[in-house]
Design a protein around this motif. Structure first.
Motif, PDB file in Angstrom:
ATOM      1  N   VAL A 132      33.360  39.701  44.005  1.00  0.00           N
ATOM      2  CA  VAL A 132      32.608  38.727  43.217  1.00  0.00           C
ATOM      3  C   VAL A 132      32.582  39.140  41.749  1.00  0.00           C
ATOM      4  N   ARG A 133      32.374  40.414  41.514  1.00  0.00           N
ATOM      5  CA  ARG A 133      32.351  40.897  40.132  1.00  0.00           C
ATOM      6  C   ARG A 133      33.715  40.707  39.467  1.00  0.00           C
ATOM      7  N   TYR A 144      33.821  37.197  38.306  1.00  0.00           N
ATOM      8  CA  TYR A 144      32.812  36.838  37.301  1.00  0.00           C
ATOM      9  C   TYR A 144      32.980  37.560  35.971  1.00  0.00           C
ATOM     10  N   CYS A 150      32.268  36.674  31.593  1.00  0.00           N
ATOM     11  CA  CYS A 150      31.264  37.314  30.738  1.00  0.00           C
ATOM     12  C   CYS A 150      31.904  37.940  29.500  1.00  0.00           C
ATOM     13  N   SER A 199      29.827  32.100  30.559  1.00  0.00           N
ATOM     14  CA  SER A 199      28.582  32.787  30.882  1.00  0.00           C
ATOM     15  C   SER A 199      28.019  33.416  29.620  1.00  0.00           C
ATOM     16  N   ALA A 234      29.363  42.223  31.313  1.00  0.00           N
ATOM     17  CA  ALA A 234      29.382  41.854  32.727  1.00  0.00           C
ATOM     18  C   ALA A 234      28.536  42.830  33.534  1.00  0.00           C
ATOM     19  N   MET A 273      25.624  43.783  40.714  1.00  0.00           N
ATOM     20  CA  MET A 273      26.115  42.623  41.460  1.00  0.00           C
ATOM     21  C   MET A 273      25.746  42.731  42.932  1.00  0.00           C
ATOM     22  N   TYR A 298      31.833  29.981  40.556  1.00  0.00           N
ATOM     23  CA  TYR A 298      32.929  30.633  39.836  1.00  0.00           C
ATOM     24  C   TYR A 298      34.125  30.747  40.778  1.00  0.00           C
TER      25      TYR A 298
END
Length: 198
Positions: A16-17, A20, A24, A30, A35, A41, A87
């Motif tokens: 997920v990070r 994402y 960031c 975002s 991040a 996370m 996302y």
């Protein structure tokens, strides 16, 4: 194997990070800078998943996108409303993943007893606006110059979706854990997965 949807777990934090973090660090999509760390996370997934759905789309052992809900505001009267976010790995866009994840997410939120979903979008972002409006979100306002990133003041637009018809004396929203083992959950996953294009 076809892509499929499931609930996220803290073990998905790295994947997920990875999706994402570029939003960031390199875009205005975002407002978060920098991040979040892997530990942060993982903690977010754990905390949000106690009450709200956090879904991922997985294909071939790889998480390619995710969507989740969170509280809209802290005051008690807001408890039937949620904020939502989504996302997707850029190489997987235009495969129906956003629509699939949101379709499943909204079905789960209805089963939980939520009535309104809200999405904040840093402007301009035509693809995100297009996705949300295609799914029935209506624009409700713009916060002008509400954030400063990459040397400029940025606007954020807000969109709202009615998840179900309003009714007097609504029942209390249920935690997502209550429906985790119900047929409703699998039905929601399948409804979303049917929209995926591979």
């Amino acid at each position: 194997m076809k892509p499929f949807l499931r609930m996220a777990t803290p073990q998905d934090a790295a994947a997920v990070r990875a999706i994402y973090a570029p939003f960031c660090d390199h875009t205005t999509v975002s407002f978060e800078v920098p991040a979040p760390s892997l530990d942060e996370m993982e903690a977010r997934i754990r905390k949000i998943s106690e009450q709200f759905p956090w879904l991922v789309c997985e294909h071939g052992g790889e998480v390619l996108g995710y969507a989740y809900a969170s509280p809209h505001r802290e005051r008690a009267a807001y408890r039937w409303s949620v904020d939502v976010g989504i996302y997707v790995n850029p190489r997987c866009q235009r495969l129906g993943m956003g629509r699939a994840l949101y379709t499943a997410l909204f079905k789960i939120l209805v089963r939980q007893g939520f009535y309104k979903a809200h999405a904040g979008i840093v402007l301009p972002n035509a693809p995100s606006v297009g996705l949300h409006e295609a799914l029935g979100f209506k624009p409700v306002g713009v916060y002008r110059g509400v954030g400063y990133k990459f040397g400029a003041w940025r606007d954020t637009g807000w969109w709202q979706l009615g998840l179900q018809d309003e009714r007097p004396e609504p029942s209390e929203p249920r935690g997502v854990r209550v429906i985790e083992s119900s047929p409703d959950l699998q039905e929601a996953f399948e409804a979303g997965a049917n929209l995926l294009r591979t």
